[in-house]
Motif scaffolding. Sequence first.
Motif, PDB file in Angstrom:
ATOM      1  N   CYS A 123      13.271 -10.059  -9.123  1.00  0.00           N
ATOM      2  CA  CYS A 123      11.971  -9.793  -9.527  1.00  0.00           C
ATOM      3  C   CYS A 123      11.042 -10.194  -8.641  1.00  0.00           C
ATOM      4  O   CYS A 123      10.211 -11.455  -8.790  1.00  0.00           O
ATOM      5  N   CYS A 124      10.952  -9.470  -7.111  1.00  0.00           N
ATOM      6  CA  CYS A 124       9.859  -9.446  -6.015  1.00  0.00           C
ATOM      7  C   CYS A 124       8.473  -9.533  -6.246  1.00  0.00           C
ATOM      8  O   CYS A 124       8.360  -8.501  -7.285  1.00  0.00           O
ATOM      9  N   PRO A 125       7.696 -10.103  -6.065  1.00  0.00           N
ATOM     10  CA  PRO A 125       6.179  -9.837  -6.265  1.00  0.00           C
ATOM     11  C   PRO A 125       5.686  -8.213  -6.113  1.00  0.00           C
ATOM     12  O   PRO A 125       4.721  -7.613  -6.688  1.00  0.00           O
ATOM     13  N   ALA A 126       6.082  -7.880  -5.207  1.00  0.00           N
ATOM     14  CA  ALA A 126       5.899  -5.986  -4.598  1.00  0.00           C
ATOM     15  C   ALA A 126       6.304  -5.578  -3.824  1.00  0.00           C
ATOM     16  O   ALA A 126       7.212  -6.463  -2.790  1.00  0.00           O
ATOM     17  N   ILE A 127       6.872  -4.256  -4.259  1.00  0.00           N
ATOM     18  CA  ILE A 127       7.741  -3.816  -3.604  1.00  0.00           C
ATOM     19  C   ILE A 127       7.082  -2.062  -2.813  1.00  0.00           C
ATOM     20  O   ILE A 127       6.996  -1.338  -4.073  1.00  0.00           O
ATOM     21  N   ILE A 128       8.164  -1.859  -2.951  1.00  0.00           N
ATOM     22  CA  ILE A 128       7.606  -0.319  -1.637  1.00  0.00           C
ATOM     23  C   ILE A 128       8.699   0.574  -1.480  1.00  0.00           C
ATOM     24  O   ILE A 128       9.733   0.637  -0.757  1.00  0.00           O
ATOM     25  N   PHE A 129       8.537   1.843  -3.065  1.00  0.00           N
ATOM     26  CA  PHE A 129       9.511   2.555  -1.921  1.00  0.00           C
ATOM     27  C   PHE A 129       9.807   3.995  -1.391  1.00  0.00           C
ATOM     28  O   PHE A 129       7.819   3.970  -1.870  1.00  0.00           O
ATOM     29  N   LYS A 130      10.316   4.550  -1.006  1.00  0.00           N
ATOM     30  CA  LYS A 130       9.658   6.077  -1.038  1.00  0.00           C
ATOM     31  C   LYS A 130       9.050   6.143  -0.041  1.00  0.00           C
ATOM     32  O   LYS A 130       7.907   6.692   0.281  1.00  0.00           O
ATOM     33  N   MET A 131       8.471   4.957   1.644  1.00  0.00           N
ATOM     34  CA  MET A 131       7.817   5.255   2.003  1.00  0.00           C
ATOM     35  C   MET A 131       8.252   5.870   3.338  1.00  0.00           C
ATOM     36  O   MET A 131       9.527   6.445   3.684  1.00  0.00           O
ATOM     37  N   ASP A 132       7.212   7.034   3.449  1.00  0.00           N
ATOM     38  CA  ASP A 132       7.300   8.356   4.300  1.00  0.00           C
ATOM     39  C   ASP A 132       7.222   7.934   5.909  1.00  0.00           C
ATOM     40  O   ASP A 132       6.179   6.872   5.836  1.00  0.00           O
ATOM     41  N   ARG A 133       7.531   8.716   6.863  1.00  0.00           N
ATOM     42  CA  ARG A 133       6.417   8.723   7.887  1.00  0.00           C
ATOM     43  C   ARG A 133       4.899   8.698   8.236  1.00  0.00           C
ATOM     44  O   ARG A 133       4.842   8.560   9.993  1.00  0.00           O
ATOM     45  N   PHE A 134       4.033   8.846   7.747  1.00  0.00           N
ATOM     46  CA  PHE A 134       3.004   8.489   7.386  1.00  0.00           C
ATOM     47  C   PHE A 134       2.959   7.548   6.800  1.00  0.00           C
ATOM     48  O   PHE A 134       1.082   7.153   6.845  1.00  0.00           O
ATOM     49  N   GLY A 135       2.973   6.221   6.019  1.00  0.00           N
ATOM     50  CA  GLY A 135       3.335   5.958   5.666  1.00  0.00           C
ATOM     51  C   GLY A 135       2.553   5.202   3.958  1.00  0.00           C
ATOM     52  O   GLY A 135       2.485   4.639   2.992  1.00  0.00           O
TER      53      GLY A 135
END
Length: 538
Positions: free
Chosen positions: A185-197
Amino acid sequence: MGIPNLLRFLKPFIEPVHIKKYAGKRVGIDAYSWLHKGAYSCSMELCMDPKSGSARRYISYFMHHINLLRHYKVVPVVVFDGGSMPCKAATDKERHRKRELSLALAKEKLEQGNTTAAIDLFRKAVHITPSMAYQLIQTLRSEDVEFVVAPYEADSQLAYLTTLDPDQGGIAAVVTEDSDLIAYCCPAIIFKMDRFGNGEEFIMERTLKTDKASLSFRCFDKKLFTGMCIFAGCDFLPSVSGIGTKRAYSLISKYKNINRVISTLKLDKRYSVPDDYADSLWKTLAVFNHARVYDVKSKSLKHLKPLDEQYLNYLDGDLDILGPPLSPSIARGIAEGHLNPVTLEAFDQYSRTISPIEFIHTSAFKVANQCGSQEMTQKSYIAIFSSRESKENVIVNDISNGGQKCQKGILALGTFILQKHSPPVDCNEVEPKNIPENNPFKKRKFTTDQGQEMVKNELLIDLHDEKSILSCSSLSQPSSHPKKFMELLSIGQAEYERNSVVTETPVSFCSSLTEESVKSMPNGVSSKRQKKPEEVQY
């Protein structure tokens, strides 16, 4: 790895995002997720020859993404996995078996000349080891990137950091490829970040308050949400056969109570529920809520959340399932990257001590023998590490004089030390190996002409970097460092002393390199640049 099909199920709640959204904020990085992706480009080298230079391309991949975050003013906080959780032993064993099988098949395909198939299998066989993580940690240190090694799961450590305020070391979001962070239950998660952000963002609060695509979590709290993830299957507990993410969601939505869901599954003849499933599920829920993590402030272990009486009853005193306790000294050694989190022993890549060399003024070592070792001071010291693998590999830990850093000069001195014991070379360039490209050290050039004497001021040269300016006259002046020399660096932990030995020489030793002592150096080594002492620039 993670909850099967959870990201696909939650796709309506996941939105595109660019990392620049978190400019000015601290963002946690699940280190092993980037290490795995970086290892794909050199998987065959890692499996066949892990000590080769090409096997370290994963570090370049990782640092590219770190620099990308820095470019957008995001402060990265890298979190590494530590030891294995007891409840994850079965999962780890099965993954190890699959990797071994893939490695054997990859070698077979390679012998057959089927390189494409072999590379695919090598990617499945590659395993991120603590030694690989340690290589990256050294680069992070040189780049002043904040990091911490979790005592056990990086996921729980990252979840803990999201509960802290920024001034206490907290983070605003997590970058990962592991859907387990959703179960925490993390408040914000970023998945599949590519080499451009560019990446995909999951916001927990938005998910619990939004209806999308006939899905609604309005009747869920975080406990029920985590329970749904566990029912769907996770690394700590496999799901009941026939129960996936969609079915788990339906059961939680209908009964809104975990115990009622378990009872329903046991009564339904379509499912085969183990007798101890309820006990295992509640213990798994305890891990997601109360796993042991490292607290930077107290420099010791603590629970992700304080244990309440309900979970204490479920655990029945077996708190080791949350991660076995560790002494503060061991926990700190792991967290700061000094101890292997699996073996609890010091990393030994650079543990062998450089022995005294004849051309150094012998009176210095006589004083050391008479006075013995003493506590380390921060006023002026030199720490030189020599690799077990090659005497040519030198790592200079630190040299400071009144707060000033001067790493280039001692690298030059270390190169002379190694030149004494290295076989003659035909080329004139001697370059320290395994030094990151962004290291400020530069190439050193020597000649091996016979019959020439070494200019004493050539011992410390090329100190023209703006960050490390130090005049020779300041080194030759009487030092405020005590006259005793240190033979053993006391790290403060008994566990380190078995495998980590460091020889220290105070900066005041430079003043002992007089013309007489320099003349005693071997004639086979001389400087290519013959300048007068007053002409040498530092």
